[in-house]
Design a protein around this motif. Structure first.
Motif, PDB file in Angstrom:
ATOM      1  N   GLU A  77      14.384  33.984 -42.498  1.00 25.35           N
ATOM      2  CA  GLU A  77      15.042  35.261 -42.246  1.00 25.35           C
ATOM      3  C   GLU A  77      14.776  36.231 -43.392  1.00 25.35           C
ATOM      4  OE1 GLU A  77      19.262  36.753 -40.474  1.00 25.35           O
ATOM      5  OE2 GLU A  77      19.353  35.159 -41.980  1.00 25.35           O
ATOM      6  N   ALA A  78      14.867  35.752 -44.638  1.00 25.00           N
ATOM      7  CA  ALA A  78      14.600  36.614 -45.788  1.00 25.00           C
ATOM      8  C   ALA A  78      13.152  37.087 -45.789  1.00 25.00           C
ATOM      9  CB  ALA A  78      14.914  35.861 -47.080  1.00 25.00           C
ATOM     10  N   HIS A  81      12.708  39.815 -43.201  1.00 29.78           N
ATOM     11  CA  HIS A  81      13.304  41.084 -43.621  1.00 29.78           C
ATOM     12  C   HIS A  81      12.430  41.841 -44.614  1.00 29.78           C
ATOM     13  CE1 HIS A  81      17.699  39.879 -42.479  1.00 29.78           C
ATOM     14  NE2 HIS A  81      16.967  40.239 -41.443  1.00 29.78           N
ATOM     15  N   SER A  82      11.429  41.166 -45.184  1.00 33.74           N
ATOM     16  CA  SER A  82      10.558  41.812 -46.170  1.00 33.74           C
ATOM     17  C   SER A  82       9.303  42.397 -45.542  1.00 33.74           C
ATOM     18  CB  SER A  82      10.159  40.793 -47.249  1.00 33.74           C
ATOM     19  OG  SER A  82       9.234  39.832 -46.740  1.00 33.74           O
ATOM     20  N   GLN A  84       7.248  44.701 -42.543  1.00 36.10           N
ATOM     21  CA  GLN A  84       7.328  45.797 -41.588  1.00 36.10           C
ATOM     22  C   GLN A  84       6.468  45.482 -40.359  1.00 36.10           C
ATOM     23  OE1 GLN A  84       9.265  48.599 -41.892  1.00 36.10           O
ATOM     24  NE2 GLN A  84      10.093  47.539 -43.690  1.00 36.10           N
ATOM     25  N   SER A 199       7.944  40.088 -35.425  1.00 34.18           N
ATOM     26  CA  SER A 199       8.834  38.950 -35.645  1.00 34.18           C
ATOM     27  C   SER A 199       8.008  37.711 -35.937  1.00 34.18           C
ATOM     28  CB  SER A 199       9.706  38.693 -34.406  1.00 34.18           C
ATOM     29  OG  SER A 199       8.893  38.230 -33.329  1.00 34.18           O
ATOM     30  N   GLN A 221      12.573  43.370 -40.290  1.00 30.88           N
ATOM     31  CA  GLN A 221      13.332  44.554 -40.636  1.00 30.88           C
ATOM     32  C   GLN A 221      13.857  44.372 -42.049  1.00 30.88           C
ATOM     33  OE1 GLN A 221      16.533  44.775 -37.826  1.00 30.88           O
ATOM     34  NE2 GLN A 221      17.611  42.995 -38.590  1.00 30.88           N
ATOM     35  N   SER A 222      14.030  45.492 -42.747  1.00 24.74           N
ATOM     36  CA  SER A 222      14.556  45.409 -44.103  1.00 24.74           C
ATOM     37  C   SER A 222      16.037  45.137 -44.060  1.00 24.74           C
ATOM     38  CB  SER A 222      14.290  46.715 -44.858  1.00 24.74           C
ATOM     39  OG  SER A 222      15.103  47.751 -44.295  1.00 24.74           O
ATOM     40  N   PRO A 223      16.605  44.499 -45.096  1.00 24.69           N
ATOM     41  CA  PRO A 223      18.056  44.307 -45.139  1.00 24.69           C
ATOM     42  C   PRO A 223      18.822  45.618 -45.016  1.00 24.69           C
ATOM     43  CG  PRO A 223      16.991  42.966 -46.801  1.00 24.69           C
ATOM     44  CD  PRO A 223      15.920  43.866 -46.216  1.00 24.69           C
ATOM     45  N   LYS A 226      18.955  46.578 -41.426  1.00 22.77           N
ATOM     46  CA  LYS A 226      19.869  45.711 -40.688  1.00 22.77           C
ATOM     47  C   LYS A 226      21.315  46.171 -40.846  1.00 22.77           C
ATOM     48  CE  LYS A 226      21.237  40.887 -40.194  1.00 22.77           C
ATOM     49  NZ  LYS A 226      21.123  39.524 -40.731  1.00 22.77           N
TER      50      LYS A 226
END
Length: 229
Positions: A77-78, A81-82, A84, A199, A221-223, A226
């Protein structure tokens, strides 16, 4: 139990539906699907069917002893999130005798994504067994591929990585000639058109030789994005 990090298109997308029908199984539901009737696809899709429609980013691996799956999920997940989203255009081509959907041109973003999956998640991987290493070596590897196999448990990483969504077992040239027109017709609405890579998915093999299914999809997606309303 083994885990793998793959690219798999969104379940509602035409690409997922077409790929799942071609292979004869939906990796989201695990449901068997009727394959196109114009050619007997079952024998040539038996191997990729078990893995589900996907492109490999980090190949199947067992977790190190004592590592909870939730720790791997948090790391994936991390990582997601990094990153694009980006686009590629798919083409239908043979890859070492396998029929596959591949990018129509080199894409640095795909290489960076695969490299991140290999490097960032390797701390969770149980080292490959001597049996697995011997099996890989039996296929014939270059010195660089053999080095990658020893270090990362898989020979086709970094500069040896090629993004491909496998559609068949290895085929003879004449069989490729027979199957390719059917695949061109079946995947016509996605070949040559942009798709968004947005994804990664965690696939799970619950026991040896069982079918892989999608455990969870991790959107890019970036944190900060989110947390936005």
């Amino acid at each position: 139990m083994r885990f793998a990090i793959y690219y798999a298109p969104p379940p509602s997308s035409p690409l997922h539906q077409l790929g799942s029908r071609w292979l004869g199984r939906d990796a989201v539901s695990g449901e068997a699907l009727a394959q196109p009737a114009a050619l007997d696809l079952a024998p040539i899709t038996r191997e990729p069917r078990r893995y589900g429609f996907h492109a490999t980013l980090k190949p199947p691996f067992a977790l190190k002893d004592g590592t909870p799956p939730a720790s791997l999920e948090a790391a994936v997940e991390a990582l997601a999130h990094s990153i694009q989203p980006f686009e590629i255009v798919l083409a239908l081509r043979p890859v070492d005798g396998f029929l596959a959907l591949v990018p129509d041109r080199p894409c640095g973003n795909l290489g960076h994504l695969a490299e991140a999956c290999v490097r960032d998640l390797d701390r969770f991987r149980q080292p490959a067994s001597e049996e697995d290493i011997a099996r890989r070596r039996a296929a014939g590897l270059s010195p660089r591929q053999d080095e990658y196999l020893g270090r990362w448990g898989y020979p086709y990483v970094f500069d040896e990585f090629r993004f491909h969504m496998t559609l068949s077992r290895r085929l003879s040239p004449s069989k490729l000639e027979d199957v390719t027109p059917l695949a061109e017709d079946h995947f016509g609405m996605v070949i040559g058109h942009p798709i968004t890579i947005d994804s990664v998915s965690m696939f799970v093999e619950p026991r040896a030789s069982a079918d892989f299914t999608i455990h969870r999809r991790f959107p890019f997606q970036s944190p900060r994005a989110k947390a936005s309303p």
